[in-house]
Design a protein around this motif. Structure first.
Motif, PDB file in Angstrom:
ATOM      1  N   PHE A 258       4.959  37.955  57.680  1.00 28.88           N
ATOM      2  CA  PHE A 258       6.420  37.837  57.364  1.00 28.88           C
ATOM      3  C   PHE A 258       7.042  38.296  58.528  1.00 28.88           C
ATOM      4  O   PHE A 258       7.299  39.740  58.561  1.00 28.88           O
ATOM      5  CB  PHE A 258       6.808  38.193  56.142  1.00 28.88           C
ATOM      6  CG  PHE A 258       5.889  37.484  54.953  1.00 28.88           C
ATOM      7  CD1 PHE A 258       6.476  36.270  54.368  1.00 28.88           C
ATOM      8  CD2 PHE A 258       4.672  38.105  54.486  1.00 28.88           C
ATOM      9  CE1 PHE A 258       5.585  35.657  53.368  1.00 28.88           C
ATOM     10  CE2 PHE A 258       4.373  37.505  53.257  1.00 28.88           C
ATOM     11  CZ  PHE A 258       4.601  36.324  52.781  1.00 28.88           C
ATOM     12  N   ALA A 259       7.819  37.589  59.403  1.00 29.48           N
ATOM     13  CA  ALA A 259       8.291  37.969  60.577  1.00 29.48           C
ATOM     14  C   ALA A 259      10.019  37.706  60.293  1.00 29.48           C
ATOM     15  O   ALA A 259      10.244  36.467  60.003  1.00 29.48           O
ATOM     16  CB  ALA A 259       7.835  37.433  61.761  1.00 29.48           C
ATOM     17  N   THR A 260      10.686  38.682  60.751  1.00 24.82           N
ATOM     18  CA  THR A 260      12.276  38.331  60.448  1.00 24.82           C
ATOM     19  C   THR A 260      12.859  38.048  61.632  1.00 24.82           C
ATOM     20  O   THR A 260      12.432  38.603  62.786  1.00 24.82           O
ATOM     21  CB  THR A 260      13.002  39.496  59.640  1.00 24.82           C
ATOM     22  OG1 THR A 260      13.296  40.651  60.822  1.00 24.82           O
ATOM     23  CG2 THR A 260      12.139  40.026  58.510  1.00 24.82           C
TER      24      THR A 260
ATOM     25  N   ILE B  47       2.097  32.797  60.177  1.00 22.26           N
ATOM     26  CA  ILE B  47       3.588  33.455  60.116  1.00 22.26           C
ATOM     27  C   ILE B  47       4.394  32.709  59.297  1.00 22.26           C
ATOM     28  O   ILE B  47       4.642  31.459  59.634  1.00 22.26           O
ATOM     29  CB  ILE B  47       3.869  33.503  61.651  1.00 22.26           C
ATOM     30  CG1 ILE B  47       2.939  34.397  62.414  1.00 22.26           C
ATOM     31  CG2 ILE B  47       5.212  33.881  61.618  1.00 22.26           C
ATOM     32  CD1 ILE B  47       3.395  34.441  63.885  1.00 22.26           C
ATOM     33  N   SER B  48       5.301  33.379  58.695  1.00 22.08           N
ATOM     34  CA  SER B  48       6.534  32.898  57.973  1.00 22.08           C
ATOM     35  C   SER B  48       7.293  33.640  58.321  1.00 22.08           C
ATOM     36  O   SER B  48       7.762  34.874  58.334  1.00 22.08           O
ATOM     37  CB  SER B  48       6.212  33.077  56.191  1.00 22.08           C
ATOM     38  OG  SER B  48       4.937  32.574  55.689  1.00 22.08           O
ATOM     39  N   TRP B  49       8.601  32.614  58.788  1.00 20.89           N
ATOM     40  CA  TRP B  49       9.725  33.483  59.270  1.00 20.89           C
ATOM     41  C   TRP B  49      10.771  33.574  58.302  1.00 20.89           C
ATOM     42  O   TRP B  49      11.002  32.418  57.384  1.00 20.89           O
ATOM     43  CB  TRP B  49      10.229  32.464  60.396  1.00 20.89           C
ATOM     44  CG  TRP B  49       9.316  32.558  61.811  1.00 20.89           C
ATOM     45  CD1 TRP B  49       8.683  32.008  62.344  1.00 20.89           C
ATOM     46  CD2 TRP B  49       9.677  33.761  62.510  1.00 20.89           C
ATOM     47  NE1 TRP B  49       8.066  32.659  63.618  1.00 20.89           N
ATOM     48  CE2 TRP B  49       9.110  33.593  63.876  1.00 20.89           C
ATOM     49  CE3 TRP B  49      10.601  34.877  62.508  1.00 20.89           C
ATOM     50  CZ2 TRP B  49       9.069  34.521  65.092  1.00 20.89           C
ATOM     51  CZ3 TRP B  49      10.757  35.846  63.824  1.00 20.89           C
ATOM     52  CH2 TRP B  49       9.773  35.507  64.793  1.00 20.89           C
ATOM     53  N   LEU B  50      11.454  34.730  58.149  1.00 19.71           N
ATOM     54  CA  LEU B  50      12.519  34.986  57.336  1.00 19.71           C
ATOM     55  C   LEU B  50      13.774  35.004  58.322  1.00 19.71           C
ATOM     56  O   LEU B  50      14.100  35.799  59.036  1.00 19.71           O
ATOM     57  CB  LEU B  50      12.386  36.352  56.699  1.00 19.71           C
ATOM     58  CG  LEU B  50      10.932  36.396  56.090  1.00 19.71           C
ATOM     59  CD1 LEU B  50      10.672  37.730  55.418  1.00 19.71           C
ATOM     60  CD2 LEU B  50      10.726  35.355  54.920  1.00 19.71           C
ATOM     61  N   ALA B  51      14.724  33.959  58.149  1.00 20.34           N
ATOM     62  CA  ALA B  51      15.706  33.895  59.002  1.00 20.34           C
ATOM     63  C   ALA B  51      17.006  34.682  58.258  1.00 20.34           C
ATOM     64  O   ALA B  51      17.100  34.900  57.287  1.00 20.34           O
ATOM     65  CB  ALA B  51      15.997  32.656  59.274  1.00 20.34           C
TER      66      ALA B  51
ATOM     67  N   LEU C 106      16.628  39.537  52.229  1.00 23.98           N
ATOM     68  CA  LEU C 106      15.058  39.610  52.747  1.00 23.98           C
ATOM     69  C   LEU C 106      14.370  39.364  51.540  1.00 23.98           C
ATOM     70  O   LEU C 106      13.170  38.484  51.660  1.00 23.98           O
ATOM     71  CB  LEU C 106      14.639  41.094  53.089  1.00 23.98           C
ATOM     72  CG  LEU C 106      13.437  41.198  53.735  1.00 23.98           C
ATOM     73  CD1 LEU C 106      12.925  40.346  54.787  1.00 23.98           C
ATOM     74  CD2 LEU C 106      13.423  42.895  54.113  1.00 23.98           C
ATOM     75  N   VAL C 107      14.329  40.089  50.300  1.00 23.25           N
ATOM     76  CA  VAL C 107      13.660  39.831  49.114  1.00 23.25           C
ATOM     77  C   VAL C 107      13.823  38.441  48.733  1.00 23.25           C
ATOM     78  O   VAL C 107      12.869  37.816  48.277  1.00 23.25           O
ATOM     79  CB  VAL C 107      14.024  40.763  47.984  1.00 23.25           C
ATOM     80  CG1 VAL C 107      13.393  40.287  46.725  1.00 23.25           C
ATOM     81  CG2 VAL C 107      13.666  42.147  48.335  1.00 23.25           C
TER      82      VAL C 107
ATOM     83  N   PRO D 192       8.100  35.208  48.605  1.00 24.75           N
ATOM     84  CA  PRO D 192       7.494  34.817  47.484  1.00 24.75           C
ATOM     85  C   PRO D 192       7.442  35.948  46.214  1.00 24.75           C
ATOM     86  O   PRO D 192       6.991  37.134  46.702  1.00 24.75           O
ATOM     87  CB  PRO D 192       6.040  34.315  47.640  1.00 24.75           C
ATOM     88  CG  PRO D 192       6.261  33.916  49.202  1.00 24.75           C
ATOM     89  CD  PRO D 192       7.207  35.071  49.815  1.00 24.75           C
ATOM     90  N   THR D 193       7.701  35.874  45.031  1.00 27.10           N
ATOM     91  CA  THR D 193       7.834  37.011  44.138  1.00 27.10           C
ATOM     92  C   THR D 193       6.306  37.358  43.885  1.00 27.10           C
ATOM     93  O   THR D 193       6.381  38.670  43.564  1.00 27.10           O
ATOM     94  CB  THR D 193       8.423  36.536  42.810  1.00 27.10           C
ATOM     95  OG1 THR D 193       7.672  35.144  42.367  1.00 27.10           O
ATOM     96  CG2 THR D 193       9.787  35.883  43.095  1.00 27.10           C
ATOM     97  N   SER D 194       5.343  36.516  44.078  1.00 28.38           N
ATOM     98  CA  SER D 194       4.001  37.077  43.951  1.00 28.38           C
ATOM     99  C   SER D 194       3.382  38.016  45.172  1.00 28.38           C
ATOM    100  O   SER D 194       2.147  38.308  44.955  1.00 28.38           O
ATOM    101  CB  SER D 194       3.245  35.970  43.536  1.00 28.38           C
ATOM    102  OG  SER D 194       3.047  34.930  44.748  1.00 28.38           O
ATOM    103  N   THR D 195       4.216  38.028  46.087  1.00 29.29           N
ATOM    104  CA  THR D 195       3.622  38.678  47.327  1.00 29.29           C
ATOM    105  C   THR D 195       3.501  40.164  47.080  1.00 29.29           C
ATOM    106  O   THR D 195       4.350  40.746  46.701  1.00 29.29           O
ATOM    107  CB  THR D 195       4.554  38.412  48.288  1.00 29.29           C
ATOM    108  OG1 THR D 195       4.771  37.100  48.806  1.00 29.29           O
ATOM    109  CG2 THR D 195       4.026  39.212  49.904  1.00 29.29           C
TER     110      THR D 195
END
Length: 256
Positions: A31-33, A47-51, A64-65, A69-72
């Motif tokens: 998870f990359a911001t 890779i999952s981008w968090l913008a 960020l949260v 995903p809540t199950s992460t």
């Protein structure tokens, strides 16, 4: 433990190099911001981008949260994002200092708080806060002089934040580490004129620093929680030998 890795500040410098390095392992998901509201082009499926993750904003933890995903379950969180505004005694800069303290030593508290409260971090998780040898009061020496108050002091503050987090999270068995990843050849150090010291100071590329940091993280665990380390040793710390002596080990535990 999962192989989910969160890299806060993954678009440039050390964060980008860590993202590329971990992306070579199919078993890991990253998870990359990005501070930008639009994610960069995707090259790797894992890779999952968090913008829109901006460490200068008070809602950075919630934002960020909300994108995870809540199950992460995160095995490792590496907070690399930073800002360096150059100053001197003759020209201190209020706005630069506020930004440096906010980014380096205030935001990490809120990021880690929200990750823990959302149950995204748990027993066996590692939190790595990228500090700098410049945050060591013991290593400050007349050889290098003063100045750069916001940068150095915000890293010293980050070191205290990491120590306090390690105490708060000890019962949960979440390990918190502070690291000086190395003197790097980045746009950040070039932007404050430190490129003139790259060769003399043994500066390395972000890719080289990422390799040594990742190796250190592999061996980092709850037994080292709350400690401050230089994975690459003393090779690029100009005052290390004059303050700590010769024949120093690698990795090197740094003094506060």
């Amino acid at each position: 433990m999962s192989n989910n890795i969160l890299i806060v500040g993954a678009t440039r410098g050390l964060g980008a190099s860590l993202k590329e390095l971990y992306s070579k392992y199919p078993s890991k998901h990253i998870f990359a911001t990005s501070r930008s509201n639009s994610a960069p082009e995707q090259k790797y499926s894992q890779i999952s981008w968090l913008a829109g993750i901006d460490l200068s904003k008070p809602d950075v933890g919630q934002k960020l949260v909300s994108q995870l995903p809540t199950s992460t379950k995160l095995s490792t969180v590496i907070i690399t994002a930073g800002y360096f505004g150059s100053e001197s005694f003759d020209s201190p800069d209020w706005e630069k200092e506020v930004q440096m303290y906010t980014t380096s030593s205030i935001a990490p508290v809120f990021v880690v708080h929200h990750l823990v409260k959302a149950n995204l971090l748990g027993e066996g998780s590692k939190v790595i806060l990228v500090s700098s040898e410049s945050g060591s009061i013991t290593l400050r020496h007349e050889k290098e002089g003063g100045g750069n108050y916001g940068h150095h002091a915000s890293k010293a503050a980050l070191n205290m934040v990491g120590k306090l987090l390690s105490l708060d999270l000890l019962e949960k068995r979440i390990a918190v580490g502070l690291v000086h990843p190395g003197f790097m050849r980045t746009e950040m150090t070039k932007g404050v004129g430190f490129d003139k010291y790259w060769d003399e100071g043994g500066a390395v590329t972000p890719d080289e620093a990422a390799q040594s940091l990742a190796s250190f993280i592999d061996t980092f665990d709850i037994e080292k929680t709350g400690q401050y380390w230089a994975p690459r040793g003393a090779r690029d710390i100009g005052t290390a030998e004059s303050v700590l002596g010769e024949n120093l080990p690698t990795p090197l535990q740094l003094p506060w």
